[in-house]
Design a protein around this motif. Structure first.
Motif, mmCIF file in Angstrom:
data_model
loop_
_atom_site.group_PDB
_atom_site.id
_atom_site.type_symbol
_atom_site.label_atom_id
_atom_site.label_comp_id
_atom_site.label_asym_id
_atom_site.label_seq_id
_atom_site.Cartn_x
_atom_site.Cartn_y
_atom_site.Cartn_z
ATOM 1 N N LYS A 122 75.408 5.260 -20.809
ATOM 2 C CA LYS A 122 74.354 6.211 -20.322
ATOM 3 C C LYS A 122 73.602 7.197 -21.068
ATOM 4 C CE LYS A 122 79.084 8.508 -21.967
ATOM 5 N NZ LYS A 122 78.286 8.911 -23.007
ATOM 6 N N ASP A 123 73.621 6.679 -22.081
ATOM 7 C CA ASP A 123 73.007 7.140 -23.244
ATOM 8 C C ASP A 123 71.315 6.690 -24.090
ATOM 9 O OD1 ASP A 123 74.974 9.185 -24.287
ATOM 10 O OD2 ASP A 123 76.216 7.847 -25.267
ATOM 11 N N LEU A 124 71.180 5.964 -23.187
ATOM 12 C CA LEU A 124 70.260 4.658 -22.752
ATOM 13 C C LEU A 124 69.178 4.745 -21.720
ATOM 14 C CD1 LEU A 124 68.545 1.998 -24.295
ATOM 15 C CD2 LEU A 124 69.152 0.636 -22.067
ATOM 16 N N LEU A 125 67.930 5.743 -22.544
ATOM 17 C CA LEU A 125 66.595 5.752 -21.595
ATOM 18 C C LEU A 125 66.481 5.115 -21.932
ATOM 19 C CD1 LEU A 125 65.299 7.639 -20.107
ATOM 20 C CD2 LEU A 125 64.332 9.186 -22.111
ATOM 21 N N VAL A 126 65.429 4.697 -20.414
ATOM 22 C CA VAL A 126 64.266 3.580 -19.517
ATOM 23 C C VAL A 126 63.426 4.150 -19.935
ATOM 24 C CG1 VAL A 126 63.753 1.110 -18.870
ATOM 25 C CG2 VAL A 126 66.148 1.283 -20.126
ATOM 26 N N ILE A 127 61.931 3.469 -20.652
ATOM 27 C CA ILE A 127 60.838 4.478 -19.560
ATOM 28 C C ILE A 127 59.947 3.554 -19.577
ATOM 29 C CG2 ILE A 127 58.837 6.324 -20.795
ATOM 30 C CD1 ILE A 127 61.009 7.887 -21.478
ATOM 31 N N SER A 128 58.507 3.637 -18.402
ATOM 32 C CA SER A 128 57.728 2.789 -18.349
ATOM 33 C C SER A 128 56.874 3.325 -17.794
ATOM 34 C CB SER A 128 58.276 1.489 -17.163
ATOM 35 O OG SER A 128 57.918 2.473 -15.554
ATOM 36 N N PRO A 129 55.760 2.584 -17.751
ATOM 37 C CA PRO A 129 54.389 3.252 -17.526
ATOM 38 C C PRO A 129 53.613 3.586 -16.395
ATOM 39 C CG PRO A 129 53.992 1.409 -18.593
ATOM 40 C CD PRO A 129 55.475 1.351 -18.343
ATOM 41 N N HIS A 130 53.131 4.607 -15.419
ATOM 42 C CA HIS A 130 53.371 4.465 -14.183
ATOM 43 C C HIS A 130 52.320 3.508 -13.702
ATOM 44 C CE1 HIS A 130 50.871 7.081 -11.746
ATOM 45 N NE2 HIS A 130 52.546 6.972 -11.729
ATOM 46 N N CYS A 131 51.408 2.652 -14.947
ATOM 47 C CA CYS A 131 50.345 1.914 -14.390
ATOM 48 C C CYS A 131 51.124 0.527 -13.893
ATOM 49 C CB CYS A 131 49.653 0.963 -15.243
ATOM 50 S SG CYS A 131 50.624 0.625 -16.724
ATOM 51 N N LEU A 132 53.043 0.895 -13.856
ATOM 52 C CA LEU A 132 53.748 -0.371 -13.102
ATOM 53 C C LEU A 132 53.787 -0.232 -11.834
ATOM 54 C CD1 LEU A 132 55.396 -2.129 -15.879
ATOM 55 C CD2 LEU A 132 57.128 -1.269 -15.589
ATOM 56 N N GLN A 133 53.334 1.081 -11.494
ATOM 57 C CA GLN A 133 53.939 1.127 -10.018
ATOM 58 C C GLN A 133 52.530 1.064 -8.889
ATOM 59 O OE1 GLN A 133 53.632 5.313 -8.625
ATOM 60 N NE2 GLN A 133 54.480 4.941 -6.809
ATOM 61 N N LEU A 134 52.788 -0.162 -8.026
ATOM 62 C CA LEU A 134 51.879 -0.647 -7.768
ATOM 63 C C LEU A 134 50.233 0.829 -6.885
ATOM 64 C CD1 LEU A 134 51.229 -3.258 -5.063
ATOM 65 C CD2 LEU A 134 51.455 -1.941 -3.437
ATOM 66 N N ALA A 135 49.810 0.832 -7.726
ATOM 67 C CA ALA A 135 48.248 2.128 -7.237
ATOM 68 C C ALA A 135 48.212 1.977 -6.849
ATOM 69 C CB ALA A 135 47.034 0.800 -7.984
ATOM 70 N N THR A 136 48.140 1.595 -5.045
ATOM 71 C CA THR A 136 48.384 1.446 -3.688
ATOM 72 C C THR A 136 49.493 3.015 -3.138
ATOM 73 O OG1 THR A 136 48.528 -0.495 -2.416
ATOM 74 C CG2 THR A 136 46.392 0.218 -3.147
ATOM 75 N N CYS A 137 50.832 2.164 -3.353
ATOM 76 C CA CYS A 137 51.776 2.907 -3.046
ATOM 77 C C CYS A 137 51.495 4.494 -3.452
ATOM 78 C CB CYS A 137 52.883 2.793 -4.501
ATOM 79 S SG CYS A 137 53.989 3.780 -3.844
ATOM 80 N N PRO A 138 52.085 5.396 -1.685
ATOM 81 C CA PRO A 138 51.130 6.567 -1.713
ATOM 82 C C PRO A 138 53.199 7.930 -2.096
ATOM 83 C CG PRO A 138 52.425 5.689 0.013
ATOM 84 C CD PRO A 138 52.388 4.719 -0.298
ATOM 85 N N HIS A 139 54.135 7.128 -2.851
ATOM 86 C CA HIS A 139 55.159 7.717 -2.953
ATOM 87 C C HIS A 139 54.276 7.976 -4.715
ATOM 88 C CE1 HIS A 139 56.351 6.425 0.552
ATOM 89 N NE2 HIS A 139 56.637 5.251 0.084
ATOM 90 N N LYS A 140 55.311 9.347 -4.972
ATOM 91 C CA LYS A 140 55.332 10.141 -6.806
ATOM 92 C C LYS A 140 56.842 9.988 -6.750
ATOM 93 C CE LYS A 140 51.452 13.846 -5.565
ATOM 94 N NZ LYS A 140 50.187 12.736 -6.261
#
Ligand code: SF4
Length: 186
Positions: free
Chosen positions: A65-83
């Motif tokens: 619970k004390d670990l934060l994993v952060i990923s960049p936005h470019c990991l999301q499929l570019a055509t995915c419409p979900h924010k």
């Protein structure tokens, strides 16, 4: 650094100086790299590997619970419409990109997972969640600057994979992410 890697507690007061020294030396190492034909990316990769190695050998372990994993936005499929940057729960888990599996992994293992559009948002998320450790998924440049930015918060890095070039439909080795996380959680 030898004391650090060997985890000799008596010398742990040197940690801050060692890290500051590496930061100070970094631009000089980049310059030397240019002279000797070693690319900036290669040097950054070595910095990330050394940073992860030191964290592992210092035996840093936190509750999930004390670990934060952060990923960049470019990991999301570019055509995915979900924010998903404001709320990762907007992901519909179609698994066309690695965001869905990373959310599943976070739910299964109990760590926090967020997607950030850049360093400013990543820092804001870290400030809000106050993790004891960070694991960032990003390219060499962002990981290097991110690890240096958040110090003294321990931050490990996993490189993203860029089959379509930088910052576009990137992906990550999910097994490597899980293995790395397991090294750092109790
Ligand atoms: S897994 Fe989630 S973020 Fe990725 S494309 Fe599907 S809905 Fe979008």
């Amino acid at each position: 650094m030898v004391f650090n890697i060997a985890n000799i507690k008596a010398f742990s007061f040197l940690d801050k100086y060692i890290f500051n020294f590496i930061n100070f030396l970094f631009p000089i190492i980049i310059l030397w790299g240019k002279i000797f034909g070693i690319g900036r990316r290669e040097i950054e990769r070595s910095f990330i590997a050394l940073n992860n190695y030191i964290l592992t050998h210092k035996n840093i372990k936190v509750e999930a619970k004390d670990l934060l994993v952060i990923s960049p936005h470019c990991l999301q499929l570019a055509t995915c419409p979900h924010k998903i940057t404001h709320d990762i729960n907007n992901c519909k888990h179609c698994n066309q990109c690695t965001i869905g599996p990373l959310i599943d992994m976070a739910n299964r293992m109990g760590f926090h997972f967020r997607v950030a559009t850049g360093g400013t948002l990543a820092r804001k998320i870290a400030k809000e969640l106050r993790p004891k450790m960070l694991l960032a998924i990003a390219c060499e440049r962002d990981l290097t600057s991110g690890i240096q930015d958040v110090y003294p918060l321990p931050a490990a890095g996993v490189l993203n994979i860029r089959p379509n070039g930088p910052c576009y439909n990137t992906t990550v080795d999910l097994e490597l992410v899980e293995q790395t996380i397991k090294q750092f959680i109790k």
